[in-house]
Write an enzyme that holds these catalytic residues in place. Structure first.
Site, PDB file in Angstrom:
ATOM      1  CG  ASP A   1      -2.141   0.909   1.003  1.00  0.00           C
ATOM      2  OD1 ASP A   1      -2.157   1.654  -0.002  1.00  0.00           O
ATOM      3  OD2 ASP A   1      -3.066   0.863   1.830  1.00  0.00           O
ATOM      4  CB  ALA A   2       3.163   2.550  -2.150  1.00  0.00           C
ATOM      5  CE  LYS A   3      -4.383   4.806  -0.094  1.00  0.00           C
ATOM      6  NZ  LYS A   3      -3.951   3.646   0.699  1.00  0.00           N
ATOM      7  NE  ARG A   4       5.914   5.511  -3.023  1.00  0.00           N
ATOM      8  CZ  ARG A   4       5.805   5.542  -1.698  1.00  0.00           C
ATOM      9  NH1 ARG A   4       4.691   5.953  -1.113  1.00  0.00           N
ATOM     10  NH2 ARG A   4       6.804   5.143  -0.930  1.00  0.00           N
TER      11      ARG A   4
END
Lengths: 353, 353
Positions: free
Chosen positions: A106-109
């Site tokens: 989960d990084a939402k890059r």
């Protein structure tokens, strides 16, 4: 070639649950004995934080690896402690994958094309190295934020195809203010659209908000919320990465806290896997989450972090557990969640096993 | 108390330029002699990548530190190489700050409240540590992506106030497909808004896209592009962090590639500092970028990365420079850019010095 979505579904069949366990280490919530062990080895350093985060995660992973198919480490909690924290993240990923678990980062890059390529190469692809290329994080899938539009997503799509990886694009997030942008109703079509669009090229000499235009012929004006258009994009992006089992490796993040929206999104993206946060601590119920599943019982992963990682601190598990058995508490909390989800799936007629 | 925006403007006055130099190391573009030095020390490892990235950045920083007030490292390029890459990022930040430069981290982070707090604490605030708290990246400002709405931004706002830091929220990005979401025209107001909103709670039994509603009384329907609403949010968020010099520490990212939009955004956010990417390599001209400046000559930072970092590889600087003088080429490219920007500022009547 088996896609990420195929591997995902096989793993879910194997464990017979759609539950995903988040790995969100927080220094203030980790058992004291783990912290003492790390400090005695590394002193009161960032390296000690790194060591106790890894030890904590190994405990959770060992406790749940036979019960679930997936873990979702949230990189923010690791990254916050600099390079040592990122090292703990990388080692957590390796440990989880060697335990046979699928790892969703989960990084939402998000960034413009050339920079999104750097993110994608490092996390799910291959980076340029001294001789040829090498894999760095090598997670199975990563979450991606779509504010920049398609050319910020394209590099991730390429790596999904080439390396059989997956992404989950934010569509309707679980947080209270997600509607601030995501729910805005936009004009899909109206007769004066071109004139309205030209208005956006206004040279700015007009008064403030001059670029807000009033529409005519309203009976021909069609509107839709932003998240629905994003869903249509995600569906299109995913059609190029369909697996043998009928689902795409391009997924969507859809919060369990918005079941009405989820029902509509499920229809717009029938072949898209939903990563569903917001269960438990954030208020989403098992019944709420059912809206994210297709009638075949597939199409959604339901994730919980705090309620499992720190079960030893909360009711009811704190009654029979203390710090020393944080892993046992996590194991029981995982069983409780899988039972609740399976029960809801059965009563919704969406239990495939 | 001096805010980030005050420190920013003082530094810009001191150097008499609004130019910001990006620090985007790419293994394939770094001079061979720097790579050889690193490999001879660390072998063909990630640590060697880290070492040559830091050496490259030190060269660029030394070359430009007397010419500009700001550097903008893009963390994607460092993060892609794991913990060693992040170490190079942290050391680059320390080196730049000790050289008296203001560091804007380009990270475009975003998440729900509790996780956004972890990002903010690590990058611009303080993280919980063994005794009390500690700073980790300690950059002066960071870019933030707004897809999740206010509660994902709030933790950053708090740290801006408490630690005199800054953020730049993505509003209208420089990339070709930025309009895919950012330019959608949304309904600001219409008489039937509540009924339309209720339509979103549709139970999903209606046919696909049933949630797209047709509007009546069009002459009373007002629409606006998404990026303008985001701009209004950014203005509101920033009003709580105004500095003595009249500008807010909550900035906006506005691409030089969209001058018409920039003119309007400049009016909506008069006290907001714009971080302006897209100059040069991405096609934005000095004249285009002028739309981002207020008439007082303040309110915008104009950033360039590739054209300066790798000037030694491109016309015209490659004629008088080779790998060995990559820093000299970067120095000349920076002078050329600052001259072009200053010239444009003067002819636009926006040169404050």
């Amino acid at each position: 070639m088996r896609t990420f979505s195929d591997r995902l579904m096989d793993a879910i069949d194997d464990k017979r649950t759609v539950v995903c366990v988040g790995l969100d280490p927080r220094l203030g919530l980790i058992p004291a004995f783990l912290k003492q062990e790390s400090v005695s080895k590394y002193g009161e350093t960032l390296e000690a934080v790194s060591a106790c985060y890894l030890a904590f995660n190994k405990g959770i992973i060992d406790a749940v690896k036979d019960k679930v198919a997936l873990v979702k480490p949230q990189i923010a909690f690791y990254e916050a402690y600099g390079a040592p924290g990122v090292k703990a993240f990388e080692e957590t990923v390796r440990y989880a994958r060697s335990a046979g678990l699928i790892v969703i980062e989960d990084a939402k890059r998000n960034d413009i094309g050339s920079t999104a390529e750097a993110y994608s190469s490092g996390h799910i692809g291959e980076v340029e190295f001294w001789k040829g290329k090498t894999r760095v994080y090598d997670v199975d899938a990563i979450t991606v934020s779509p504010y920049l539009g398609f050319d910020g997503v394209q590099p991730f799509l390429d790596d999904c195809r080439i390396h059989q990886k997956g992404i989950f694009v934010l569509v309707k997030t679980s947080n209270p203010s997600s509607g601030q942008l995501q729910d805005l109703l936009h004009v899909v079509d109206c007769p004066w659209m071109n004139e309205v669009r030209q208005g956006l090229a206004d040279d700015g000499t007009a008064p403030l908000f001059s670029n807000m235009r009033q529409l005519g012929e309203a009976d021909k004006v069609t509107v839709s919320p932003n998240y629905m258009s994003m869903a249509i994009n995600v569906k299109m992006w995913g059609d190029g990465v369909l697996g043998e089992r009928g689902y795409s490796s391009v997924g969507a993040v859809v919060g369990a806290t918005y079941p009405s929206e989820a029902r509509v999104l499920r229809k717009i993206m029938p072949k898209t896997y939903f990563l569903v946060p917001g269960y438990g601590a954030q208020g989403g119920s098992a019944k709420d989450a059912m809206a994210c599943l297709n009638s075949d019982g597939y199409g959604a992963i339901i994730s919980s972090s705090r309620d499992i990682d720190y079960a030893y601190r909360a009711e009811p598990f704190c009654r029979s557990h203390s710090e020393d058995t944080f892993d046992g508490a996590a194991s029981e909390a995982t069983t409780a969640m899988t039972d609740a989800i399976s029960k809801a799936m059965k009563s919704a007629g969406k239990y495939p096993w």
